[in-house]
Design an enzyme around this catalytic site. Sequence first.
Site, PDB file in Angstrom:
ATOM      1  N   ASN A  15      36.880 -17.446  -9.064  1.00 18.28           N
ATOM      2  CA  ASN A  15      36.290 -18.119  -7.904  1.00 18.28           C
ATOM      3  C   ASN A  15      34.826 -17.688  -7.819  1.00 18.28           C
ATOM      4  OD1 ASN A  15      35.560 -19.105  -5.408  1.00 18.28           O
ATOM      5  ND2 ASN A  15      36.801 -17.644  -4.232  1.00 18.28           N
ATOM      6  N   TRP A  16      33.943 -18.602  -8.140  1.00 18.67           N
ATOM      7  CA  TRP A  16      32.521 -18.260  -8.152  1.00 18.67           C
ATOM      8  C   TRP A  16      31.895 -18.259  -6.756  1.00 18.67           C
ATOM      9  CZ3 TRP A  16      30.066 -21.103 -13.008  1.00 18.67           C
ATOM     10  CH2 TRP A  16      30.407 -20.367 -14.147  1.00 18.67           C
ATOM     11  N   LYS A  17      32.628 -18.755  -5.768  1.00 23.73           N
ATOM     12  CA  LYS A  17      32.073 -18.826  -4.395  1.00 23.73           C
ATOM     13  C   LYS A  17      30.730 -19.541  -4.447  1.00 23.73           C
ATOM     14  CE  LYS A  17      34.727 -14.726  -3.448  1.00 23.73           C
ATOM     15  NZ  LYS A  17      35.067 -13.688  -2.529  1.00 23.73           N
ATOM     16  N   HIS A 107      40.739 -20.772   1.296  1.00 27.27           N
ATOM     17  CA  HIS A 107      40.229 -19.427   1.016  1.00 27.27           C
ATOM     18  C   HIS A 107      39.883 -18.730   2.331  1.00 27.27           C
ATOM     19  CE1 HIS A 107      37.628 -16.188  -0.323  1.00 27.27           C
ATOM     20  NE2 HIS A 107      38.256 -16.276  -1.470  1.00 27.27           N
ATOM     21  N   GLU A 109      37.466 -17.013   3.214  1.00 23.58           N
ATOM     22  CA  GLU A 109      36.074 -17.199   3.686  1.00 23.58           C
ATOM     23  C   GLU A 109      35.943 -18.537   4.404  1.00 23.58           C
ATOM     24  OE1 GLU A 109      34.260 -16.321  -0.062  1.00 23.58           O
ATOM     25  OE2 GLU A 109      34.887 -14.239   0.174  1.00 23.58           O
ATOM     26  N   GLU A 183      45.826 -13.336  -1.090  1.00 22.98           N
ATOM     27  CA  GLU A 183      44.580 -12.578  -1.076  1.00 22.98           C
ATOM     28  C   GLU A 183      44.450 -11.833   0.253  1.00 22.98           C
ATOM     29  OE1 GLU A 183      41.479 -14.254  -4.013  1.00 22.98           O
ATOM     30  OE2 GLU A 183      41.257 -15.343  -2.137  1.00 22.98           O
ATOM     31  N   GLY A 189      36.394  -8.655  -2.084  1.00 22.35           N
ATOM     32  CA  GLY A 189      35.000  -8.229  -2.202  1.00 22.35           C
ATOM     33  C   GLY A 189      34.735  -6.830  -1.680  1.00 22.35           C
ATOM     34  N   SER A 229      39.513  -7.972  -5.190  1.00 24.38           N
ATOM     35  CA  SER A 229      38.976  -6.840  -5.960  1.00 24.38           C
ATOM     36  C   SER A 229      39.697  -6.611  -7.291  1.00 24.38           C
ATOM     37  CB  SER A 229      38.965  -5.563  -5.106  1.00 24.38           C
ATOM     38  OG  SER A 229      38.095  -5.730  -3.998  1.00 24.38           O
ATOM     39  N   GLY A 250      37.124 -13.033  -7.890  1.00 25.46           N
ATOM     40  CA  GLY A 250      35.793 -13.420  -7.425  1.00 25.46           C
ATOM     41  C   GLY A 250      34.714 -12.709  -8.224  1.00 25.46           C
ATOM     42  N   GLY A 251      34.276 -11.562  -7.721  1.00 30.75           N
ATOM     43  CA  GLY A 251      33.154 -10.829  -8.300  1.00 30.75           C
ATOM     44  C   GLY A 251      33.227 -10.644  -9.812  1.00 30.75           C
TER      45      GLY A 251
HETATM   46  P1  PGA Z   1      36.902 -10.613  -5.227  1.00 34.35           P
HETATM   47  O1  PGA Z   1      37.154 -12.052  -4.559  1.00 34.35           O
HETATM   48  O2  PGA Z   1      37.610 -10.615  -6.553  1.00 34.35           O
HETATM   49  O3  PGA Z   1      35.423 -10.496  -5.366  1.00 34.35           O
HETATM   50  O4  PGA Z   1      37.490  -9.594  -4.290  1.00 34.35           O
HETATM   51  C1  PGA Z   1      38.392 -12.701  -4.665  1.00 34.35           C
HETATM   52  C2  PGA Z   1      38.344 -14.013  -3.960  1.00 34.35           C
HETATM   53  O5  PGA Z   1      37.702 -14.102  -2.912  1.00 34.35           O
HETATM   54  O6  PGA Z   1      38.952 -14.998  -4.418  1.00 34.35           O
END
Ligand code: PGA
Length: 272
Positions: A15-17, A107, A109, A183, A189, A229, A250-251
């Site tokens: 997930n590149w956000k 998601h 966010e 999640e 994150g 994470s 994500g990251g």
């Molecule tokens: P993260 O993000 O791996 O940076 O914790 C995961 C996500 O939000 O899908």
Amino acid sequence: MSSSPKSRGLFFAGNWKMNHTPREAAAFFEEVEKGWPSEKKMSPDLKLALYTPTLTLTEARAICQKQKLPIQIGAQNAHWEKSGAFTGEISGPMLKEAGIESVLIGHSERRQLFGETNDTVHKRTRGLLNQGFSVLMCIGETREQREDKLTGQVLIEQLSRGIPVPSEVSTPYLNGRLAIAYEPVWAIGTGLVATPEQAEEAHAIIRQFLEMQLGSEAATQTPILYGGSVTAENFDTLMKCPNVDGALVGGASLKASSYLSLLKKALHLLEA
Ligand code: PGA
């Protein structure tokens, strides 16, 4: 998939956000292609997806096709209606025309920062499944909810209010088009990853709910991904949990080097 150590295979999704312009995506894929494990080697049990920003979708998909990288490019959100007065939204037909077949929905966010609710998650999931998309629906509890021992309750509520019942979906449901990402909000994150026990407990609750709502065949087929994470360091222990069928990352999916480390871990795990 009987020969695989993971009965449902593995689903590694990035997930590149709101990161990576089309140009940055091109640089990412160039590096990924160079480091790809031996001759685009791919296990039939490994599914790869990358959810990119809207403006990056077309470029990312074109590059993956040209370079024969077996990565499905997906959108991070889409509206349930096919068109209309919904400023700022994108529709299924727009995605289809761009060759996009998979969408991330709900998601945390979107839920926490942009007012997404279980109701809108349900509408999006239902609308997009009915338009033939694959949907990766995200759920998860906050730190406070976990501390208050509400995790199971929160997950059930998000699932029961978010997932359409089979009668609401006109196209065939049972062909792996629905996947769930667990999640925990406190792990996204933050560098705070759920323990394998915490992840397995939550995933078992989700699987049980799916069995009740959709029947045992769908429950067995539906991939349940862990996200929060995930890195190459913690990937193996999490993925070895019986009800963990993959990761939403994500990251660590942003840089080609860490993406490739995760890809190699996934292939290695499936070979084991
Ligand atoms: P993260 O993000 O791996 O940076 O914790 C995961 C996500 O939000 O899908």
